[in-house]
Design a protein around this motif. Structure first.
Motif, PDB file in Angstrom:
ATOM      1  N   MET A 280       2.346  24.631 -17.927  1.00 45.92           N
ATOM      2  CA  MET A 280       2.496  23.452 -17.071  1.00 45.92           C
ATOM      3  C   MET A 280       2.969  22.243 -17.863  1.00 45.92           C
ATOM      4  N   ARG A 281       3.440  21.261 -17.097  1.00 42.42           N
ATOM      5  CA  ARG A 281       3.875  19.981 -17.655  1.00 42.42           C
ATOM      6  C   ARG A 281       3.615  18.916 -16.593  1.00 42.42           C
ATOM      7  N   ALA A 282       3.871  17.667 -16.954  1.00 44.91           N
ATOM      8  CA  ALA A 282       3.693  16.572 -15.997  1.00 44.91           C
ATOM      9  C   ALA A 282       4.603  16.752 -14.795  1.00 44.91           C
ATOM     10  N   GLY A 283       4.164  16.217 -13.648  1.00 45.90           N
ATOM     11  CA  GLY A 283       4.956  16.296 -12.431  1.00 45.90           C
ATOM     12  C   GLY A 283       6.368  15.749 -12.604  1.00 45.90           C
ATOM     13  N   GLY A 296       5.910  17.253 -22.848  1.00 41.62           N
ATOM     14  CA  GLY A 296       6.014  17.221 -21.396  1.00 41.62           C
ATOM     15  C   GLY A 296       4.896  16.517 -20.672  1.00 41.62           C
ATOM     16  N   TRP A 297       4.064  15.748 -21.398  1.00 35.93           N
ATOM     17  CA  TRP A 297       2.957  15.022 -20.779  1.00 35.93           C
ATOM     18  C   TRP A 297       3.101  13.526 -21.053  1.00 35.93           C
ATOM     19  N   CYS A 298       2.419  12.718 -20.251  1.00 32.62           N
ATOM     20  CA  CYS A 298       2.583  11.261 -20.346  1.00 32.62           C
ATOM     21  C   CYS A 298       1.458  10.644 -21.174  1.00 32.62           C
ATOM     22  N   PRO A 299       1.763  10.027 -22.315  1.00 31.41           N
ATOM     23  CA  PRO A 299       0.741   9.285 -23.064  1.00 31.41           C
ATOM     24  C   PRO A 299       0.372   8.004 -22.315  1.00 31.41           C
ATOM     25  N   ILE A 300      -0.921   7.679 -22.329  1.00 32.56           N
ATOM     26  CA  ILE A 300      -1.397   6.511 -21.583  1.00 32.56           C
ATOM     27  C   ILE A 300      -2.276   5.623 -22.463  1.00 32.56           C
ATOM     28  N   VAL A 301      -2.417   4.367 -22.039  1.00 30.83           N
ATOM     29  CA  VAL A 301      -3.393   3.459 -22.638  1.00 30.83           C
ATOM     30  C   VAL A 301      -4.753   3.823 -22.044  1.00 30.83           C
ATOM     31  N   VAL A 321      -1.543  12.941 -20.972  1.00 30.65           N
ATOM     32  CA  VAL A 321      -2.223  13.394 -22.179  1.00 30.65           C
ATOM     33  C   VAL A 321      -3.097  12.212 -22.592  1.00 30.65           C
ATOM     34  N   ASN A 322      -4.405  12.382 -22.456  1.00 27.01           N
ATOM     35  CA  ASN A 322      -5.292  11.218 -22.550  1.00 27.01           C
ATOM     36  C   ASN A 322      -6.322  11.313 -23.662  1.00 27.01           C
ATOM     37  N   GLY A 323      -6.429  12.451 -24.303  1.00 24.19           N
ATOM     38  CA  GLY A 323      -7.463  12.626 -25.312  1.00 24.19           C
ATOM     39  C   GLY A 323      -8.359  13.783 -24.954  1.00 24.19           C
ATOM     40  N   ASP A 324      -9.621  13.485 -24.608  1.00 24.49           N
ATOM     41  CA  ASP A 324     -10.620  14.545 -24.441  1.00 24.49           C
ATOM     42  C   ASP A 324     -10.849  14.978 -22.999  1.00 24.49           C
ATOM     43  N   MET A 325     -10.381  14.228 -22.027  1.00 23.15           N
ATOM     44  CA  MET A 325     -10.650  14.596 -20.629  1.00 23.15           C
ATOM     45  C   MET A 325      -9.785  15.774 -20.210  1.00 23.15           C
ATOM     46  N   VAL A 371     -21.956  27.765 -11.734  1.00 23.64           N
ATOM     47  CA  VAL A 371     -22.119  27.232 -13.089  1.00 23.64           C
ATOM     48  C   VAL A 371     -21.271  25.979 -13.210  1.00 23.64           C
ATOM     49  N   LYS A 372     -21.553  25.178 -14.247  1.00 25.30           N
ATOM     50  CA  LYS A 372     -20.809  23.927 -14.381  1.00 25.30           C
ATOM     51  C   LYS A 372     -20.681  23.542 -15.843  1.00 25.30           C
ATOM     52  N   VAL A 373     -19.696  22.674 -16.103  1.00 20.65           N
ATOM     53  CA  VAL A 373     -19.498  22.060 -17.403  1.00 20.65           C
ATOM     54  C   VAL A 373     -19.037  20.636 -17.151  1.00 20.65           C
ATOM     55  N   GLY A 374     -19.428  19.694 -17.992  1.00 21.88           N
ATOM     56  CA  GLY A 374     -19.012  18.312 -17.760  1.00 21.88           C
ATOM     57  C   GLY A 374     -19.315  17.425 -18.941  1.00 21.88           C
ATOM     58  N   ALA A 375     -18.893  16.166 -18.810  1.00 20.08           N
ATOM     59  CA  ALA A 375     -19.076  15.209 -19.899  1.00 20.08           C
ATOM     60  C   ALA A 375     -18.871  13.800 -19.370  1.00 20.08           C
ATOM     61  N   THR A 376     -19.281  12.818 -20.189  1.00 17.98           N
ATOM     62  CA  THR A 376     -18.931  11.424 -19.963  1.00 17.98           C
ATOM     63  C   THR A 376     -18.043  10.966 -21.111  1.00 17.98           C
ATOM     64  N   TYR A 377     -17.247   9.921 -20.851  1.00 16.91           N
ATOM     65  CA  TYR A 377     -16.210   9.492 -21.785  1.00 16.91           C
ATOM     66  C   TYR A 377     -16.119   7.967 -21.792  1.00 16.91           C
ATOM     67  N   VAL A 378     -15.589   7.436 -22.898  1.00 23.64           N
ATOM     68  CA  VAL A 378     -15.258   6.019 -22.982  1.00 23.64           C
ATOM     69  C   VAL A 378     -13.832   5.884 -23.493  1.00 23.64           C
ATOM     70  N   ALA A 379     -13.250   4.719 -23.237  1.00 23.39           N
ATOM     71  CA  ALA A 379     -11.890   4.438 -23.705  1.00 23.39           C
ATOM     72  C   ALA A 379     -11.943   3.817 -25.093  1.00 23.39           C
ATOM     73  N   THR A 380     -11.283   4.443 -26.037  1.00 16.61           N
ATOM     74  CA  THR A 380     -11.064   3.834 -27.348  1.00 16.61           C
ATOM     75  C   THR A 380      -9.611   3.375 -27.408  1.00 16.61           C
ATOM     76  N   ASP A 381      -9.196   2.819 -28.519  1.00 12.57           N
ATOM     77  CA  ASP A 381      -7.801   2.405 -28.640  1.00 12.57           C
ATOM     78  C   ASP A 381      -6.866   3.609 -28.621  1.00 12.57           C
ATOM     79  N   GLU A 382      -7.362   4.747 -29.119  1.00 10.06           N
ATOM     80  CA  GLU A 382      -6.491   5.903 -29.274  1.00 10.06           C
ATOM     81  C   GLU A 382      -6.532   6.868 -28.091  1.00 10.06           C
ATOM     82  N   LYS A 383      -7.699   7.000 -27.447  1.00  7.99           N
ATOM     83  CA  LYS A 383      -7.822   8.059 -26.441  1.00  7.99           C
ATOM     84  C   LYS A 383      -9.017   7.810 -25.540  1.00  7.99           C
ATOM     85  N   ILE A 384      -9.111   8.610 -24.475  1.00 11.96           N
ATOM     86  CA  ILE A 384     -10.338   8.709 -23.700  1.00 11.96           C
ATOM     87  C   ILE A 384     -11.220   9.707 -24.439  1.00 11.96           C
TER      88      ILE A 384
END
Length: 421
Positions: A280-283, A296-301, A321-325, A371-384
């Motif tokens: 896959m790639r970005a729309g 093929g992915w979009c870097p974001i702030v 492409v956002n980091g860890d999410m 079953v499930k998997v999940g996480a919480t995230y914060v925004a740094t300068d480099e990534k989520i």
């Protein structure tokens, strides 16, 4: 067609309104155009309109009049949810929130002029643009397969007719037949998705066709929730499912949709049903707007979801492409709220706070076995960036697994309300 809060307007009047900027029409409200009416786009449109209290003109562009979610579509394949329950209308976004809903395709973005062109010929100006088009497939990722083959070898990775088609194919399999999943490489939408789908197919076959065989041809050496799925497959579908990596098979060399053959390095598999999920790639519209990197992915702030290439454009969900999410509906919905806050602050000076993001992915392995998997995230300068996470454990009791499944059903109801009002 454009729907607004008070009335439906004719096509000619619609074109005239769309071709004009707010200033030309004598309006001073800033305008946000949102492209894509899924978990990211619909949420962003609703929150911008709702929380700006009419101070921002919001236009949502989405070609389909009825949205069918890709998330939870595996449960429809397994017979745990009717496909009709996955369908949603955009009507309340128009009637309750004053959003102009335009059912058309965006064919081009002019970043210099800050306009988008629609297939019907209209041009929309914007002060901020939100792109949330989901994913497209990498051409040639699976030799022999392209979108013209999707009726014979469905991908079912976009909701609606593909979901119904794959379900019908599984139910029509001959006794003792072979079901093949060609799994995608990382990164891709919904990391546990192909394996939950296999579980749902196995559930159908166990009831209707217990001597059938399922083969997963995987380019990856591991996958999301692997231990949980494999435990469940051994417990509920023993001997039915084989997971085969490229190291073992030599990888998929090509497929032939006409003969329903999957060619490996030293073997040809004859499939009765073949679910091909390509890389896959970005729309497409994100690609067309020249907002993607070499992968093929979009870097974001991270804090605002603004494109790294254009501060007036925010990109949400699967296309980033956002980091860890991961790429999931929950993630897109979470990102949409952060982006809408940033947009309101930029256009009307509303208050902001440091965004926090969250994600949970539920999967159903067998009846009441969630079953499930999940996480919480914060925004740094480099990534989520991931802060902490959780995952279901092996050998959990049946009551906990049932509650996890019921939790997922409640989440879906709340998610649909958060998207569509």
């Amino acid at each position: 067609m454009i729907i607004n809060r008070r009335h439906f307007i004719g096509a000619a009047a619609a074109s005239a309104a769309l071709l004009s900027s707010p200033a030309v029409l004598g309006k001073t409200r800033p305008r946000v155009v949102v492209v894509g009416g899924g978990a990211g786009g619909a949420t962003a449109a609703r929150y911008i309109a709702k929380d700006s209290k009419g101070a921002i003109d919001v236009i949502l562009v989405e070609p389909t009049r009825h949205y069918y979610s890709c998330f939870f579509s595996n449960l429809a394949i397994g017979g745990f949810q009717p496909l009709s329950k996955l369908g949603h209308s955009y009507g309340k976004l128009a009637s309750d929130y004053g959003i102009n809903v335009v059912h058309d395709w965006v064919t081009a973005v002019d970043r210099d002029a800050k306009t988008v062109r629609l297939a019907g010929g209209s041009v929309l100006s914007y002060d901020r643009l939100v792109l949330s088009p989901g994913i497209d497939f990498v051409e040639g990722a699976v030799p022999g397969w392209d979108v013209t083959a999707q009726t014979k070898m469905p991908h079912a990775y976009k909701g609606g007719t593909q979901t119904a088609l794959l379900k019908a194919q599984v139910e029509a399999m001959p006794e003792g037949g072979t079901y093949v999943t060609v799994a995608p490489p990382n990164p891709y939408r919904c990391p546990p998705g192909p394996y939950e789908r296999v579980s749902m197919v196995a559930h159908i076959l166990k009831q209707r066709n217990p001597t059938a065989k399922i083969l997963i041809l995987d380019p990856k050496e591991k996958f999301s929730k692997q231990g949980l799925f494999m435990e469940g497959w051994e417990d509920y579908y023993p001997g039915m499912i084989d997971w085969l990596t490229s190291d073992f098979t030599g990888g998929v060399q090509r497929v032939d949709p006409n003969t329903m053959e999957v060619v490996l390095e030293d073997e040809i598999i004859k499939a009765d049903v073949c679910n091909v999920i390509p890389a896959m790639r970005a729309g497409r519209i994100v690609q067309q707007a020249d907002l993607t990197n070499e992968d093929g992915w979009c870097p974001i702030v991270p804090a605002t979801l603004q494109s790294r290439f254009d501060e007036n454009i925010h990109v949400l969900g699967d296309s980033t492409v956002n980091g860890d999410m991961p790429k999931s509906a929950y993630a897109a919905n979470s990102q949409a709220k952060a982006a809408s806050m940033a947009i309101r602050a930029a256009l009307i000076g509303s208050r902001t706070f440091k965004p926090r993001f969250s994600n949970t992915c539920w999967s159903l392995i067998s009846p009441d076995n969630g079953v499930k998997v999940g996480a919480t995230y914060v925004a740094t300068d480099e990534k989520i960036a991931k802060v902490d996470g959780f995952i279901s454990q092996n050998h959990e009791d049946a009551g906990l697994r049932k509650r996890t499944y019921e939790e997922s059903l409640g989440w879906y109801t709340g998610m649909a309300r958060d998207m569509f009002g």
